[in-house]
Scaffold this motif. Structure first.
Motif, PDB file in Angstrom:
ATOM      1  N   TYR A  92     -25.189   3.162  39.419  1.00 26.52           N
ATOM      2  CA  TYR A  92     -24.271   2.360  38.611  1.00 26.52           C
ATOM      3  C   TYR A  92     -25.015   1.175  37.992  1.00 26.52           C
ATOM      4  O   TYR A  92     -24.893   0.915  36.791  1.00 26.52           O
ATOM      5  N   HIS A  97     -23.393   5.784  34.940  1.00 25.11           N
ATOM      6  CA  HIS A  97     -22.052   5.765  35.512  1.00 25.11           C
ATOM      7  C   HIS A  97     -21.580   7.126  36.014  1.00 25.11           C
ATOM      8  O   HIS A  97     -21.020   7.217  37.101  1.00 25.11           O
ATOM      9  N   GLU A 123     -15.369  -0.254  40.837  1.00 26.14           N
ATOM     10  CA  GLU A 123     -16.167  -1.038  39.888  1.00 26.14           C
ATOM     11  C   GLU A 123     -16.719  -0.159  38.763  1.00 26.14           C
ATOM     12  O   GLU A 123     -16.678  -0.541  37.590  1.00 26.14           O
ATOM     13  N   GLU A 127     -15.811  -0.435  34.761  1.00 19.51           N
ATOM     14  CA  GLU A 127     -16.850  -0.589  33.739  1.00 19.51           C
ATOM     15  C   GLU A 127     -16.742   0.508  32.683  1.00 19.51           C
ATOM     16  O   GLU A 127     -17.062   0.285  31.514  1.00 19.51           O
ATOM     17  N   LYS A 163     -20.816  -7.840  38.970  1.00 18.10           N
ATOM     18  CA  LYS A 163     -21.577  -7.496  37.767  1.00 18.10           C
ATOM     19  C   LYS A 163     -20.654  -7.197  36.576  1.00 18.10           C
ATOM     20  O   LYS A 163     -20.889  -7.628  35.474  1.00 18.10           O
ATOM     21  N   SER A 164     -19.604  -6.464  36.828  1.00 17.39           N
ATOM     22  CA  SER A 164     -18.699  -6.038  35.756  1.00 17.39           C
ATOM     23  C   SER A 164     -17.578  -7.053  35.549  1.00 17.39           C
ATOM     24  O   SER A 164     -16.737  -7.256  36.424  1.00 17.39           O
ATOM     25  N   ARG A 165     -17.548  -7.684  34.412  1.00 18.36           N
ATOM     26  CA  ARG A 165     -16.449  -8.610  34.092  1.00 18.36           C
ATOM     27  C   ARG A 165     -15.129  -7.852  34.038  1.00 18.36           C
ATOM     28  O   ARG A 165     -14.083  -8.375  34.408  1.00 18.36           O
ATOM     29  N   ARG A 166     -15.182  -6.625  33.545  1.00 21.86           N
ATOM     30  CA  ARG A 166     -13.958  -5.811  33.488  1.00 21.86           C
ATOM     31  C   ARG A 166     -13.361  -5.655  34.881  1.00 21.86           C
ATOM     32  O   ARG A 166     -12.150  -5.717  35.054  1.00 21.86           O
TER      33      ARG A 166
END
Length: 184
Positions: A92, A97, A123, A127, A163-166
């Motif tokens: 990831y 992904h 996560e 993403e 790591k992922s803002r989403r």
């Protein structure tokens, strides 16, 4: 993996609606999957050493070296689910992904109550822009956690460092639903 996620996503939906009856069904499915693990036991000592090497590489930000070490750990001992989860996470972080979901799905087939694997799946899906499967996996991470309060606090505090803002945004948006899940 898609079938597993779909079954469990539906189970999570029902869990929220039906409480303990659905929780028993999820527990039953988890137990059934655990009893059918497809992975062979190998050289656990070599795998542990390679996992330690991968952990050091992740800490140093060397994601390709980490992915390689975790992959070798899984090759050394297929039954080392922690190595498989770490390998999926490294994939990831490397931007792979689909590969990450596949590897994490393999880990979850062997250990469907692996909280960290569900969290990583959540996560990755976030993403990828797949909100519904991400929320379902996040709910399963909370459901299967050994210490729900600690897990919820960790998830909430991690929203700024993830790591992922989403994913961080998705957690913030769904935090009330996570705290309302029935206990295991």
């Amino acid at each position: 993996m898609k079938i597993l996620v779909n079954k469990i996503s539906f189970g999570v939906l029902l869990l929220g609606l039906c409480g303990s009856v659905m929780a028993q069904k999820i527990e039953s499915l988890a137990k059934e999957l655990k009893s059918q693990t497809p992975f062979k036991k190998g050289d656990s000592s070599a795998a542990k050493s390679l996992v330690a090497e991968g952990d050091k590489a992740i800490a140093a930000g060397n994601i390709p070296a980490a992915a390689e070490a975790f992959s070798k750990a899984v090759s050394a001992d297929e039954s080392n689910i922690d190595a498989r989860v770490a390998w999926g996470y490294a994939q990831y972080r490397a931007g792979n992904h689909a590969q990450a979901v596949t590897i994490l799905g393999q880990a979850l087939v062997a250990e469907p109550d692996k909280t960290r694997a569900w969290l990583y799946v959540a996560e990755v899906f976030a993403e990828m822009g797949k909100e519904e499967p991400s929320v379902s996996a996040l709910k399963l991470a909370v459901y299967f956690s050994k210490n729900r309060e600690a897990a919820l606090n960790a998830i909430k505090s991690d929203t700024e460092t993830i790591k992922s803002r989403r994913f961080g945004d998705l957690i913030n948006k769904n935090m009330n639903g996570l705290t309302a899940l029935p206990a295991r």
